[in-house]
Design a protein around this motif. Structure first.
Motif, PDB file in Angstrom:
ATOM      1  N   SER A   1      26.722  81.749  52.101  1.00 52.16           N
ATOM      2  CA  SER A   1      27.720  81.019  52.892  1.00 52.16           C
ATOM      3  C   SER A   1      27.036  80.009  53.808  1.00 52.16           C
ATOM      4  CB  SER A   1      28.549  81.993  53.740  1.00 52.16           C
ATOM      5  OG  SER A   1      29.174  82.959  52.935  1.00 52.16           O
ATOM      6  N   GLU A   2      25.945  80.428  54.446  1.00 54.31           N
ATOM      7  CA  GLU A   2      25.194  79.518  55.312  1.00 54.31           C
ATOM      8  C   GLU A   2      24.579  78.382  54.509  1.00 54.31           C
ATOM      9  OE1 GLU A   2      22.340  81.466  57.920  1.00 54.31           O
ATOM     10  OE2 GLU A   2      23.609  83.245  57.977  1.00 54.31           O
ATOM     11  N   ALA A   3      24.027  78.706  53.333  1.00 56.65           N
ATOM     12  CA  ALA A   3      23.401  77.690  52.499  1.00 56.65           C
ATOM     13  C   ALA A   3      24.412  76.628  52.067  1.00 56.65           C
ATOM     14  CB  ALA A   3      22.755  78.337  51.275  1.00 56.65           C
ATOM     15  N   THR A   4      25.596  77.069  51.675  1.00 56.53           N
ATOM     16  CA  THR A   4      26.642  76.119  51.283  1.00 56.53           C
ATOM     17  C   THR A   4      27.022  75.224  52.458  1.00 56.53           C
ATOM     18  OG1 THR A   4      27.525  77.650  49.627  1.00 56.53           O
ATOM     19  CG2 THR A   4      28.980  75.888  50.370  1.00 56.53           C
ATOM     20  N   LEU A   5      27.188  75.825  53.634  1.00 53.48           N
ATOM     21  CA  LEU A   5      27.546  75.047  54.816  1.00 53.48           C
ATOM     22  C   LEU A   5      26.453  74.041  55.168  1.00 53.48           C
ATOM     23  CD1 LEU A   5      29.406  74.450  57.208  1.00 53.48           C
ATOM     24  CD2 LEU A   5      28.296  76.348  58.428  1.00 53.48           C
ATOM     25  N   ILE A   6      25.192  74.456  55.096  1.00 55.67           N
ATOM     26  CA  ILE A   6      24.082  73.551  55.387  1.00 55.67           C
ATOM     27  C   ILE A   6      24.100  72.370  54.422  1.00 55.67           C
ATOM     28  CG2 ILE A   6      21.569  73.322  55.216  1.00 55.67           C
ATOM     29  CD1 ILE A   6      22.301  74.593  57.779  1.00 55.67           C
TER      30      ILE A   6
ATOM     31  N   SER B   1      33.794  81.151  50.795  1.00 58.88           N
ATOM     32  CA  SER B   1      32.891  80.519  51.760  1.00 58.88           C
ATOM     33  C   SER B   1      32.758  79.022  51.530  1.00 58.88           C
ATOM     34  CB  SER B   1      31.507  81.172  51.688  1.00 58.88           C
ATOM     35  OG  SER B   1      30.934  81.012  50.403  1.00 58.88           O
ATOM     36  N   VAL B   2      32.997  78.569  50.303  1.00 62.70           N
ATOM     37  CA  VAL B   2      32.930  77.137  50.019  1.00 62.70           C
ATOM     38  C   VAL B   2      34.092  76.424  50.714  1.00 62.70           C
ATOM     39  CG1 VAL B   2      32.878  75.375  48.227  1.00 62.70           C
ATOM     40  CG2 VAL B   2      31.814  77.608  47.809  1.00 62.70           C
ATOM     41  N   GLU B   3      35.268  76.995  50.593  1.00 61.36           N
ATOM     42  CA  GLU B   3      36.432  76.442  51.275  1.00 61.36           C
ATOM     43  C   GLU B   3      36.229  76.487  52.786  1.00 61.36           C
ATOM     44  OE1 GLU B   3      41.326  76.894  51.227  1.00 61.36           O
ATOM     45  OE2 GLU B   3      40.063  78.336  50.144  1.00 61.36           O
ATOM     46  N   ARG B   4      35.611  77.543  53.272  1.00 59.19           N
ATOM     47  CA  ARG B   4      35.351  77.663  54.705  1.00 59.19           C
ATOM     48  C   ARG B   4      34.397  76.568  55.186  1.00 59.19           C
ATOM     49  NH1 ARG B   4      33.406  83.331  57.113  1.00 59.19           N
ATOM     50  NH2 ARG B   4      35.584  83.853  56.632  1.00 59.19           N
ATOM     51  N   ALA B   5      33.433  76.194  54.353  1.00 60.42           N
ATOM     52  CA  ALA B   5      32.530  75.096  54.719  1.00 60.42           C
ATOM     53  C   ALA B   5      33.314  73.822  54.969  1.00 60.42           C
ATOM     54  CB  ALA B   5      31.493  74.881  53.615  1.00 60.42           C
TER      55      ALA B   5
ATOM     56  N   PRO C   1      21.006  78.574  62.910  1.00 62.36           N
ATOM     57  CA  PRO C   1      20.377  79.169  64.096  1.00 62.36           C
ATOM     58  C   PRO C   1      19.063  78.472  64.420  1.00 62.36           C
ATOM     59  CG  PRO C   1      20.057  80.608  62.214  1.00 62.36           C
ATOM     60  CD  PRO C   1      20.973  79.494  61.761  1.00 62.36           C
ATOM     61  N   LEU C   2      18.645  78.546  65.650  1.00 62.18           N
ATOM     62  CA  LEU C   2      17.349  77.984  66.029  1.00 62.18           C
ATOM     63  C   LEU C   2      16.220  78.778  65.384  1.00 62.18           C
ATOM     64  CD1 LEU C   2      15.591  76.097  67.830  1.00 62.18           C
ATOM     65  CD2 LEU C   2      15.686  77.890  69.576  1.00 62.18           C
ATOM     66  N   GLY C   3      16.270  80.108  65.545  1.00 59.95           N
ATOM     67  CA  GLY C   3      15.182  80.950  65.058  1.00 59.95           C
ATOM     68  C   GLY C   3      15.564  81.810  63.884  1.00 59.95           C
ATOM     69  N   GLY C   4      14.587  82.516  63.381  1.00 65.12           N
ATOM     70  CA  GLY C   4      14.822  83.436  62.277  1.00 65.12           C
ATOM     71  C   GLY C   4      13.755  84.510  62.269  1.00 65.12           C
ATOM     72  N   ARG C   5      14.089  85.645  61.655  1.00 67.25           N
ATOM     73  CA  ARG C   5      13.128  86.735  61.550  1.00 67.25           C
ATOM     74  C   ARG C   5      12.077  86.427  60.481  1.00 67.25           C
ATOM     75  NH1 ARG C   5      14.972  90.970  59.459  1.00 67.25           N
ATOM     76  NH2 ARG C   5      16.828  90.058  58.542  1.00 67.25           N
ATOM     77  N   PHE C   6      11.056  87.245  60.436  1.00 61.58           N
ATOM     78  CA  PHE C   6       9.958  87.075  59.474  1.00 61.58           C
ATOM     79  C   PHE C   6      10.406  87.641  58.124  1.00 61.58           C
ATOM     80  CE2 PHE C   6       4.993  87.199  59.654  1.00 61.58           C
ATOM     81  CZ  PHE C   6       4.931  86.439  58.501  1.00 61.58           C
ATOM     82  N   ARG C   7      11.441  87.025  57.540  1.00 61.23           N
ATOM     83  CA  ARG C   7      12.065  87.567  56.339  1.00 61.23           C
ATOM     84  C   ARG C   7      11.211  87.420  55.084  1.00 61.23           C
ATOM     85  NH1 ARG C   7      17.930  84.929  57.747  1.00 61.23           N
ATOM     86  NH2 ARG C   7      16.570  83.117  57.911  1.00 61.23           N
ATOM     87  N   SER C   8      10.307  86.452  55.079  1.00 58.11           N
ATOM     88  CA  SER C   8       9.482  86.249  53.881  1.00 58.11           C
ATOM     89  C   SER C   8       8.542  87.411  53.614  1.00 58.11           C
ATOM     90  CB  SER C   8       8.689  84.953  54.014  1.00 58.11           C
ATOM     91  OG  SER C   8       7.888  84.967  55.186  1.00 58.11           O
ATOM     92  N   LEU C   9       8.289  88.255  54.624  1.00 60.27           N
ATOM     93  CA  LEU C   9       7.472  89.446  54.392  1.00 60.27           C
ATOM     94  C   LEU C   9       8.076  90.327  53.301  1.00 60.27           C
ATOM     95  CD1 LEU C   9       6.494  90.555  58.021  1.00 60.27           C
ATOM     96  CD2 LEU C   9       4.907  89.874  56.202  1.00 60.27           C
ATOM     97  N   LYS C  10       9.409  90.437  53.293  1.00 59.50           N
ATOM     98  CA  LYS C  10      10.071  91.260  52.279  1.00 59.50           C
ATOM     99  C   LYS C  10       9.818  90.718  50.875  1.00 59.50           C
ATOM    100  CE  LYS C  10      14.071  90.763  54.333  1.00 59.50           C
ATOM    101  NZ  LYS C  10      15.484  90.863  54.756  1.00 59.50           N
TER     102      LYS C  10
END
Length: 492
Positions: A149-154, A194-198, A352-361
């Motif tokens: 959903s975030e990716a579509t909005l971006i 989510s596309v319509e929501r964008a 968001p401004l920040g993000g967690r260290f998600r690439s570790l996963k």
């Protein structure tokens, strides 16, 4: 809690988690609680004095577990999978311990650089065109978003920003408000909500494109509506193609749609939230043919690639399109290396401004499973879906409602929508398995999605036996009711 107690409690929690997952199929897959159940089980306010760890842990089973839907149960077949693996869980522990906020390279260089490299690794697994990879000198690149959903909005907002700037470059007198009032975006009538929501968030009208008998948008349909809208004075600027729709896992024909979007200077975003994971398998990679025409592409490793939520992978051909839409440079966020051209600051790529260290996963999972292990996992789920499809087709009372391409089977009893609604209610009321429905061509359809990492053939067989038994009971009741009505009519 000090480090010594953390070591002890951490081992205890790992044991609890391992026991939970090893025995998850013994738990009722769907909770038997009513809305508001939890409030009465805990105090009205937070405690003033500290409580013991033992007391907190005791309340997991008393308060939390009664209201948990067990998404990783092999009897969970609803929605789409949410990925899950031990390596990813361990990586999440490390992420929580490091606790960095990765809004810039300077905020934690490893957090930024590993994300860039992992998106390149994954892009190469998918055999994405080089344009989408960062490499060391590429113009594109990838970013981890929280959700599709975030990716579509971006992508939507970046496309809107780009078209406004292009039009104003040729027509400086036109206001942004005037241009936006004429913009129009498009998606499939099968696309996720989510596309319509964008469109709602972006303040732009969104038109749903009709689909063919395979629930796919075709090029001719898009070309027709573009001609009509341009004639009406509108400005088409964005098309969201879906590969693996939520209702039926249908695929828009991007080999037809892509060239049209390119010719018409329309941003094409591809949402492959569920299906994208399968494209690492050579036999499923043709489903992604046409991605070379896209401006952005997204799928969720946290759905089907054993990387725990949240991890939504997004790539763009020109990262300048994304950065140009969202870049802001307050003094307190600047650093010495931001204009080097070597590093990127992901705060310009996301909401968001920040993000967690998600690439570790991703790093843990990709290394500990390897490409072959991930491919085997996808193939196993597809095989289980095909097994369930064969069971449905062997029962003349049922019908398959859409092509079974990956791990989703859409099926229904032959008969009315009301009949199938009743069947689904009985299935979910029994709480032995969990399903959700969709609507296809006006018909109420049951969805069977292979979800859990631990699902085996015996679970699929048990699920079908349960569904078949409930269907038999329902049809017998219906037959008796019809007989009673027939007798009453004739006697009357």
């Amino acid at each position: 809690m000090d480090a010594a107690e953390f070591r002890r409690r951490g081992k205890e929690m790992v044991d609890y988690v391992a026991d939970y997952l090893e025995n998850i199929e013994k738990r009722q897959v769907y909770p038997d609680v009513e809305p508001g159940y939890l409030r009465s089980l805990i105090p009205e306010e937070a405690p003033e004095e500290a409580e013991s760890y033992e007391d907190v842990v005791k309340d997991i089973e008393r308060v939390i577990m009664p209201g948990v839907t067990h998404w990783h149960s092999p009897y969970f077949y609803a929605y789409f999978p949410t990925a899950h693996s031990f390596p990813a869980m361990l990586a999440d522990m490390l992420c929580g311990a490091i606790g960095c906020i990765g809004f810039s390279w300077a905020a934690s260089p490893a957090c930024t650089e590993l994300e860039t490299v992992m998106l390149d690794w994954l892009g190469k697994m998918l055999k994405l065109p080089e344009d989408f990879l960062a490499g060391t000198e590429g113009r594109g690149g990838g970013v981890i978003q929280g959700t599709a959903s975030e990716a579509t909005l971006i992508a939507f907002l970046a496309a809107r920003s780009k078209i406004v700037k292009l039009i104003q470059a040729d027509h400086p007198d036109r206001s942004e408000t005037d241009i936006i009032s004429k913009l129009v975006a498009y998606s499939s009538d099968q696309a996720h909500s989510s596309v319509e929501r964008a469109g709602l968030i972006g303040g732009v009208r969104m038109k749903k494109m009709p689909t063919d008998s395979k629930f796919s948008v075709r090029g001719a349909a898009l070309q027709k509506v573009l001609e009509e809208d341009r004639a009406a004075g509108l400005i088409p600027f964005f098309f969201c193609a879906t590969l693996g729709t939520t209702p039926s896992c249908a695929f828009d024909c991007i080999t037809e749609l892509g060239p049209i979007c390119n010719a018409e200077q329309i941003w094409m975003h591809i949402d492959a939230a569920y299906a994208g994971s399968a494209f690492i398998c050579p036999e499923f990679r043709p489903l992604l043919n046409g991605v070379e025409f896209a401006d952005s592409f997204n799928f969720n490793p946290h759905k089907w690639l054993l990387v725990n939520f949240d991890c939504s992978a997004m790539w763009v051909k020109k990262r300048s399109d994304i950065i140009g839409a969202f870049k802001m440079e307050p003094l307190y966020l600047k650093h010495d290396h931001q204009e080097s051209g070597i590093v990127t600051d992901y705060r310009h790529w996301q909401i968001p401004l920040g993000g967690r260290f998600r690439s570790l996963k991703m790093w843990f999972v990709f290394r500990m499973y390897g490409l072959k292990g991930l491919q085997a996992y996808i193939r196993k789920h597809v095989g289980l879906a095909k097994e369930f499809e064969s069971l449905v087709r062997a029962d003349q009372r049922f019908e398959i409602s859409a092509d079974v391409v990956l791990g989703l089977v859409c099926f229904r009893l032959k008969g009315s929508n009301e009949l199938n609604e009743t069947l689904l209610k009985r299935i979910n009321r029994a709480r032995k398995i969990h399903l959700v429905p969709c609507q296809l061509a006006g018909k109420f359809v049951l969805r069977f999605a292979v979800c859990a990492r631990t699902t085996e053939s015996r679970h699929v067989q048990e699920a079908w036996s349960h569904i078949s038994h409930l269907a038999s009971e329902l049809l017998q009741e219906l037959h008796k009711c019809q007989q009673t009505q027939y007798l009453a009519f004739n006697i009357g």
